[in-house]
Scaffold this motif. Sequence first.
Motif, PDB file in Angstrom:
ATOM      1  N   VAL A 197      33.466  52.066  -1.704  1.00  0.00           N
ATOM      2  CA  VAL A 197      33.025  50.934  -2.517  1.00  0.00           C
ATOM      3  C   VAL A 197      32.554  51.382  -3.898  1.00  0.00           C
ATOM      4  O   VAL A 197      32.269  52.560  -4.121  1.00  0.00           O
ATOM      5  CB  VAL A 197      31.881  50.178  -1.810  1.00  0.00           C
ATOM      6  N   GLY A 198      32.465  50.409  -4.798  1.00  0.00           N
ATOM      7  CA  GLY A 198      31.934  50.669  -6.126  1.00  0.00           C
ATOM      8  C   GLY A 198      30.421  50.557  -6.148  1.00  0.00           C
ATOM      9  O   GLY A 198      29.715  51.467  -6.577  1.00  0.00           O
ATOM     10  N   LYS A 199      29.893  49.418  -5.689  1.00  0.00           N
ATOM     11  CA  LYS A 199      28.448  49.244  -5.557  1.00  0.00           C
ATOM     12  C   LYS A 199      28.017  49.761  -4.189  1.00  0.00           C
ATOM     13  O   LYS A 199      28.606  49.432  -3.162  1.00  0.00           O
ATOM     14  CB  LYS A 199      28.066  47.769  -5.694  1.00  0.00           C
ATOM     15  N   SER A 200      26.980  50.561  -4.159  1.00  0.00           N
ATOM     16  CA  SER A 200      26.560  51.227  -2.935  1.00  0.00           C
ATOM     17  C   SER A 200      26.076  50.249  -1.874  1.00  0.00           C
ATOM     18  O   SER A 200      25.306  49.326  -2.162  1.00  0.00           O
ATOM     19  CB  SER A 200      25.438  52.219  -3.251  1.00  0.00           C
ATOM     20  N   ILE A 201      26.518  50.463  -0.636  1.00  0.00           N
ATOM     21  CA  ILE A 201      25.942  49.778   0.511  1.00  0.00           C
ATOM     22  C   ILE A 201      25.295  50.790   1.461  1.00  0.00           C
ATOM     23  O   ILE A 201      25.044  50.498   2.628  1.00  0.00           O
ATOM     24  CB  ILE A 201      26.975  48.907   1.259  1.00  0.00           C
ATOM     25  N   THR A 202      24.990  51.970   0.936  1.00  0.00           N
ATOM     26  CA  THR A 202      24.398  53.031   1.755  1.00  0.00           C
ATOM     27  C   THR A 202      23.045  52.616   2.296  1.00  0.00           C
ATOM     28  O   THR A 202      22.766  52.754   3.489  1.00  0.00           O
ATOM     29  CB  THR A 202      24.265  54.327   0.940  1.00  0.00           C
ATOM     30  N   HIS A 203      22.178  52.126   1.423  1.00  0.00           N
ATOM     31  CA  HIS A 203      20.793  51.819   1.809  1.00  0.00           C
ATOM     32  C   HIS A 203      20.693  50.364   2.254  1.00  0.00           C
ATOM     33  O   HIS A 203      20.020  49.542   1.631  1.00  0.00           O
ATOM     34  CB  HIS A 203      19.852  52.147   0.653  1.00  0.00           C
ATOM     35  N   THR A 204      21.389  50.068   3.360  1.00  0.00           N
ATOM     36  CA  THR A 204      21.432  48.713   3.896  1.00  0.00           C
ATOM     37  C   THR A 204      21.182  48.724   5.395  1.00  0.00           C
ATOM     38  O   THR A 204      21.349  49.752   6.066  1.00  0.00           O
ATOM     39  CB  THR A 204      22.803  48.050   3.642  1.00  0.00           C
ATOM     40  N   ASN A 205      20.814  47.570   5.911  1.00  0.00           N
ATOM     41  CA  ASN A 205      20.661  47.442   7.358  1.00  0.00           C
ATOM     42  C   ASN A 205      21.996  47.615   8.067  1.00  0.00           C
ATOM     43  O   ASN A 205      22.037  48.059   9.227  1.00  0.00           O
ATOM     44  CB  ASN A 205      20.059  46.077   7.697  1.00  0.00           C
ATOM     45  N   GLU A 242      27.258  42.505  -5.873  1.00  0.00           N
ATOM     46  CA  GLU A 242      26.728  42.259  -7.214  1.00  0.00           C
ATOM     47  C   GLU A 242      25.805  43.377  -7.669  1.00  0.00           C
ATOM     48  O   GLU A 242      25.630  43.598  -8.862  1.00  0.00           O
ATOM     49  CB  GLU A 242      25.973  40.929  -7.232  1.00  0.00           C
ATOM     50  N   ARG A 243      25.224  44.086  -6.717  1.00  0.00           N
ATOM     51  CA  ARG A 243      24.291  45.154  -7.054  1.00  0.00           C
ATOM     52  C   ARG A 243      24.293  46.204  -5.957  1.00  0.00           C
ATOM     53  O   ARG A 243      24.670  45.940  -4.817  1.00  0.00           O
ATOM     54  CB  ARG A 243      22.874  44.590  -7.233  1.00  0.00           C
ATOM     55  N   ASP A 244      23.873  47.413  -6.305  1.00  0.00           N
ATOM     56  CA  ASP A 244      23.716  48.473  -5.322  1.00  0.00           C
ATOM     57  C   ASP A 244      22.647  48.077  -4.319  1.00  0.00           C
ATOM     58  O   ASP A 244      21.605  47.521  -4.683  1.00  0.00           O
ATOM     59  CB  ASP A 244      23.315  49.780  -6.008  1.00  0.00           C
ATOM     60  N   GLY A 245      22.896  48.361  -3.055  1.00  0.00           N
ATOM     61  CA  GLY A 245      21.925  48.073  -2.015  1.00  0.00           C
ATOM     62  C   GLY A 245      22.040  46.701  -1.405  1.00  0.00           C
ATOM     63  O   GLY A 245      21.301  46.378  -0.469  1.00  0.00           O
ATOM     64  N   GLN A 246      22.971  45.877  -1.892  1.00  0.00           N
ATOM     65  CA  GLN A 246      23.175  44.550  -1.318  1.00  0.00           C
ATOM     66  C   GLN A 246      23.944  44.673  -0.016  1.00  0.00           C
ATOM     67  O   GLN A 246      24.897  45.445   0.095  1.00  0.00           O
ATOM     68  CB  GLN A 246      23.942  43.669  -2.301  1.00  0.00           C
ATOM     69  N   GLU A 247      23.529  43.906   0.993  1.00  0.00           N
ATOM     70  CA  GLU A 247      24.172  43.967   2.293  1.00  0.00           C
ATOM     71  C   GLU A 247      25.626  43.488   2.211  1.00  0.00           C
ATOM     72  O   GLU A 247      25.942  42.570   1.446  1.00  0.00           O
ATOM     73  CB  GLU A 247      23.427  43.081   3.304  1.00  0.00           C
TER      74      GLU A 247
END
Length: 328
Positions: free
Chosen positions: A85-93, A61-66
């Motif tokens: 991916v479209g929404k970033s998961i880069t800054h995730t655990n 739903e948003r960038d940074g969501q796990e």
Amino acid sequence: MKDVRMARGAATIVNKCTKIRPGEQVVIVTEAAKMSIAETLAEAVVAAGAEPEIIAMIPRERDGQEPPAPIAAAMKTADVFFCVVGKSITHTNAVKDAGKEGARGLVLTHFTEEMMYKGGITADFPAIAPICKAIAATLAGSEEVHLTTTFGTDLRYSARGRRGNALYGVVEPGQFSTIPTIEANVSPLEGTANGTIVANASVPYLGIGVLKEPVRCEVKDGIITSMTGGEQAMALKADLDAKGDPMVYNVAEMGIGLNPECRFCGFMLEDEGVCGSVHIGIGTSITLGGVVKTACHYDLIMTGATVVADGKTLIDNGRVCTENLGLE
């Protein structure tokens, strides 16, 4: 119909950037809209003698969501992971934890089929690595970094005790990198950033992209206290305010773009890599060496930048000062 030209970029990613070996396990995290890119990567993985697994998830739903827990678990057990991916998961655990387990990872956020064969992906990533590493090493632990631009940015912060991150598209075990951006970055010590940020080039999130008017931010003790500008600035501010967490305004990163083939087009990993540009990341910093985990990580990109770290000029009005990096 899938564009067969994408095979060019896939070969670079598999053979040069991750150096996938026969028998390795490769997890490709994707979503329906990016499946053609994921499948092209899988074909290159098979050609290298390794075993790919494509895992499709519902777009975040948003960038940074796990990502979902089963996907995060698969990333931890893989030799190599790709995030298409479209929404970033880069800054995730999930990304951070996969690296701790020794996985090699590449993040392909906002990728289009064209980006697989045109623009930044055509760069010679290994050749640019020494410059990227040298800048990251200089930023690491700097007592004072001073960023200015011809458009009005004037920001000072400390990187005391912080590592420098060299993201040049080539990864070893335990490392992740974005691609096609090539950048050296550092996460400012929380509470030390003060001054003014003026993003004049791009905010490649929320459909904002290339800027029509500058976004101006005032910073006090590591937090953006005001954000002004035109319609695009107000869209960014409205999204951040809606998160309900003041740490989305945390000054989380300063990155220097180093890919001579990147160009401003509104897509995150192309825009951030434009050679001589600088971006200030705000929000989450845990994957970069900071301690903040919040709802998002957005980058504000500017040109005409000069960066001085402990008296050493790294870029001067957008020119990379290789003569100051011990490389000449």
